[in-house]
Scaffold this motif. Sequence first.
Motif, PDB file in Angstrom:
ATOM      1  N   ASP A 169      40.313  -8.418 -21.134  1.00  0.00           N
ATOM      2  CA  ASP A 169      39.469  -9.446 -20.761  1.00  0.00           C
ATOM      3  C   ASP A 169      39.788 -10.524 -20.621  1.00  0.00           C
ATOM      4  O   ASP A 169      40.882 -10.849 -21.127  1.00  0.00           O
ATOM      5  N   HIS A 170      39.245 -11.547 -19.859  1.00  0.00           N
ATOM      6  CA  HIS A 170      39.768 -12.815 -19.597  1.00  0.00           C
ATOM      7  C   HIS A 170      41.188 -12.800 -19.070  1.00  0.00           C
ATOM      8  O   HIS A 170      42.056 -13.558 -19.498  1.00  0.00           O
ATOM      9  N   MET A 171      41.521 -11.928 -18.124  1.00  0.00           N
ATOM     10  CA  MET A 171      42.733 -11.611 -17.708  1.00  0.00           C
ATOM     11  C   MET A 171      43.306 -12.713 -16.875  1.00  0.00           C
ATOM     12  O   MET A 171      44.467 -13.029 -16.904  1.00  0.00           O
ATOM     13  N   HIS A 172      42.446 -13.597 -16.165  1.00  0.00           N
ATOM     14  CA  HIS A 172      43.038 -14.660 -15.505  1.00  0.00           C
ATOM     15  C   HIS A 172      43.559 -15.888 -16.302  1.00  0.00           C
ATOM     16  O   HIS A 172      44.392 -16.586 -15.756  1.00  0.00           O
ATOM     17  N   VAL A 173      43.256 -15.674 -17.486  1.00  0.00           N
ATOM     18  CA  VAL A 173      43.906 -16.751 -18.645  1.00  0.00           C
ATOM     19  C   VAL A 173      44.948 -16.178 -19.288  1.00  0.00           C
ATOM     20  O   VAL A 173      45.730 -16.731 -19.804  1.00  0.00           O
ATOM     21  N   LEU A 174      44.787 -14.810 -20.033  1.00  0.00           N
ATOM     22  CA  LEU A 174      45.520 -14.125 -21.046  1.00  0.00           C
ATOM     23  C   LEU A 174      46.722 -13.430 -20.461  1.00  0.00           C
ATOM     24  O   LEU A 174      47.628 -13.026 -21.200  1.00  0.00           O
ATOM     25  N   GLY A 175      46.419 -12.644 -19.348  1.00  0.00           N
ATOM     26  CA  GLY A 175      47.616 -11.892 -18.792  1.00  0.00           C
ATOM     27  C   GLY A 175      46.916 -10.545 -18.304  1.00  0.00           C
ATOM     28  O   GLY A 175      45.667 -10.049 -18.610  1.00  0.00           O
ATOM     29  N   ASN A 176      47.740  -9.808 -17.595  1.00  0.00           N
ATOM     30  CA  ASN A 176      47.344  -8.453 -16.964  1.00  0.00           C
ATOM     31  C   ASN A 176      47.671  -7.538 -17.684  1.00  0.00           C
ATOM     32  O   ASN A 176      47.270  -6.207 -17.175  1.00  0.00           O
ATOM     33  N   THR A 177      48.453  -7.415 -18.744  1.00  0.00           N
ATOM     34  CA  THR A 177      48.742  -6.365 -19.511  1.00  0.00           C
ATOM     35  C   THR A 177      48.288  -6.358 -20.852  1.00  0.00           C
ATOM     36  O   THR A 177      48.108  -7.518 -21.567  1.00  0.00           O
ATOM     37  N   LEU A 178      48.128  -5.434 -21.511  1.00  0.00           N
ATOM     38  CA  LEU A 178      47.941  -5.283 -23.161  1.00  0.00           C
ATOM     39  C   LEU A 178      49.047  -6.245 -23.740  1.00  0.00           C
ATOM     40  O   LEU A 178      48.530  -6.719 -24.891  1.00  0.00           O
ATOM     41  N   ALA A 179      50.336  -5.948 -23.514  1.00  0.00           N
ATOM     42  CA  ALA A 179      51.130  -6.897 -24.188  1.00  0.00           C
ATOM     43  C   ALA A 179      51.147  -8.237 -24.091  1.00  0.00           C
ATOM     44  O   ALA A 179      51.135  -9.181 -24.933  1.00  0.00           O
ATOM     45  N   GLU A 180      50.822  -8.666 -22.686  1.00  0.00           N
ATOM     46  CA  GLU A 180      50.423 -10.103 -22.437  1.00  0.00           C
ATOM     47  C   GLU A 180      49.426 -10.605 -23.380  1.00  0.00           C
ATOM     48  O   GLU A 180      49.328 -11.791 -23.878  1.00  0.00           O
ATOM     49  N   ILE A 181      48.026 -10.074 -23.239  1.00  0.00           N
ATOM     50  CA  ILE A 181      46.868 -10.300 -23.955  1.00  0.00           C
ATOM     51  C   ILE A 181      47.372 -10.317 -25.673  1.00  0.00           C
ATOM     52  O   ILE A 181      47.115 -11.352 -26.169  1.00  0.00           O
ATOM     53  N   ALA A 182      47.949  -9.375 -25.925  1.00  0.00           N
ATOM     54  CA  ALA A 182      48.495  -9.280 -27.551  1.00  0.00           C
ATOM     55  C   ALA A 182      49.301 -10.742 -27.907  1.00  0.00           C
ATOM     56  O   ALA A 182      49.138 -10.963 -29.049  1.00  0.00           O
ATOM     57  N   THR A 183      50.215 -10.975 -26.991  1.00  0.00           N
ATOM     58  CA  THR A 183      50.867 -12.101 -27.250  1.00  0.00           C
ATOM     59  C   THR A 183      50.177 -13.443 -27.104  1.00  0.00           C
ATOM     60  O   THR A 183      50.534 -14.242 -28.306  1.00  0.00           O
ATOM     61  N   GLN A 184      49.292 -13.293 -26.467  1.00  0.00           N
ATOM     62  CA  GLN A 184      48.314 -14.793 -26.665  1.00  0.00           C
ATOM     63  C   GLN A 184      47.509 -14.815 -27.976  1.00  0.00           C
ATOM     64  O   GLN A 184      47.611 -15.708 -28.676  1.00  0.00           O
ATOM     65  N   LYS A 185      46.914 -13.502 -28.338  1.00  0.00           N
ATOM     66  CA  LYS A 185      46.358 -13.241 -29.707  1.00  0.00           C
ATOM     67  C   LYS A 185      47.328 -13.658 -30.663  1.00  0.00           C
ATOM     68  O   LYS A 185      46.852 -14.295 -31.855  1.00  0.00           O
ATOM     69  N   ALA A 186      48.467 -13.010 -30.816  1.00  0.00           N
ATOM     70  CA  ALA A 186      49.338 -13.295 -31.683  1.00  0.00           C
ATOM     71  C   ALA A 186      49.793 -14.786 -31.871  1.00  0.00           C
ATOM     72  O   ALA A 186      50.367 -15.088 -32.931  1.00  0.00           O
ATOM     73  N   GLY A 187      49.589 -15.465 -31.163  1.00  0.00           N
ATOM     74  CA  GLY A 187      49.737 -16.923 -31.228  1.00  0.00           C
ATOM     75  C   GLY A 187      49.248 -17.521 -32.603  1.00  0.00           C
ATOM     76  O   GLY A 187      49.507 -18.745 -32.790  1.00  0.00           O
TER      77      GLY A 187
END
Length: 436
Positions: free
Chosen positions: A172-190
């Motif tokens: 979700d919100h891939m245009h902001v957070l990234g296109n892979t689950l790892a990229e999205i998780a990296t943002q959330k882990a911030g």
Amino acid sequence: MLETYDDALNYIHGRQKWKKTNTFSRIARLLAELGNPQETLEYVHITGTNGKGSVAKMVNEMLATAGLRVGLFSSPFIMRFNERIQINGVPIPDADLVRIMQRVEPILARLDAELDEGGPTEFETLTALMFVYLSEQHVDVVVLEVGIGGTWDTTNIITDKIATVITTVAYDHMHVLGNTLAEIATQKAGIIKPGRPVIIGELPTEALQVIEAKTNNLVAYGKQFVTSNIRLDQTWGMTFDFSGNITVNDIYLDLMGAFQVDNAAVAIQTAVLVGQHFGHALTVAQIRQALAKVQWPARFERLKTQPLLIIDGAHNQAGIQALVATLRRDFSDRHIELFFGVLADKNYSQMLAALATLPNANLHVVGFVAPGSREMLDPATLIATNPEVAIQTHSTWQAGLASLPLTTDQQAMIVMTGSLYFVSDVRQALMHKLVD
């Protein structure tokens, strides 16, 4: 000069909506001018693709039941804007909102003139309003829900927290957070802080590896805490057992969907930990009492019983998959009229494809009024891009409801799902009608 509640609300909504910048400079300047109220508070910080709102509400309810004064910051609102900032379930009063915004407005005007990129955005303004109000009110703890992502979300301006919670990681919100689950998780882990516990729900392996690399204080659903003996009530709701930092049997939730048991488990583990931090050891009775009365509007919420009418803000692919799983498991014996309204920037084709797998559902795609600059998906567009799916379309959800034939079928049900803005519109209209 802001004089009325409407003035203040229009001013907040009139701020710039979004500026994707990897900096806290705007919100930091604003908060400094306000005396850095965020530094006087303690936090539970919650992120996740889905479930963060439900977990925040449950944690809030349990800590309040244990005797703490609890601030809650969540989004979006369902019935009224003030819901976004609460203390022990009571929204910020109109008078306090206006008073604080009268203080904030001249600071924003100055920052608008001084900063090259312009002053704070709508969400930054709202976040500052929340910090000021909850600091003034001397709450014990703030249950703080992330807006989007984590690393550069405005709420992450806080420098410390009692605990971090990551409910789920999905697309979700891939245009902001990234296109892979790892990229999205990296943002959330911030939002993770060194030395502080990180409570997580059930995460996909790709996301879990990212979180595990970020902390040595991980508390994971399915390992450090578990649920068991999940059973459905005869009419509505679920009962389950929990084992983790406390053992509680026969917990009743006045909610539906296995995902809500997952959310409740994460919330229990978090609330008990936070209660211990404040010297408020939650009891079995308090946990049962709090969760039995939790209501979370627009999350598989029952608005009517005959016919059964459900609204569910399943606004992304993971949410739709959870909805489909619930309908398939618990309502396979019913005929379902399923209404879907979605924003145009969502992955609507995959969402619709998942809904189309329900053999007992008629699909309706409907129009609704999207907020601000957001655009709803035109139902005609969905037909053109998904010709293989049998869909009925309606210009509005009201027209779609009116098109349904009258029935005496006791097993018939109506489900309204998709954008939270859509189901919020449905809820406000139908609740008003039911009250009147």
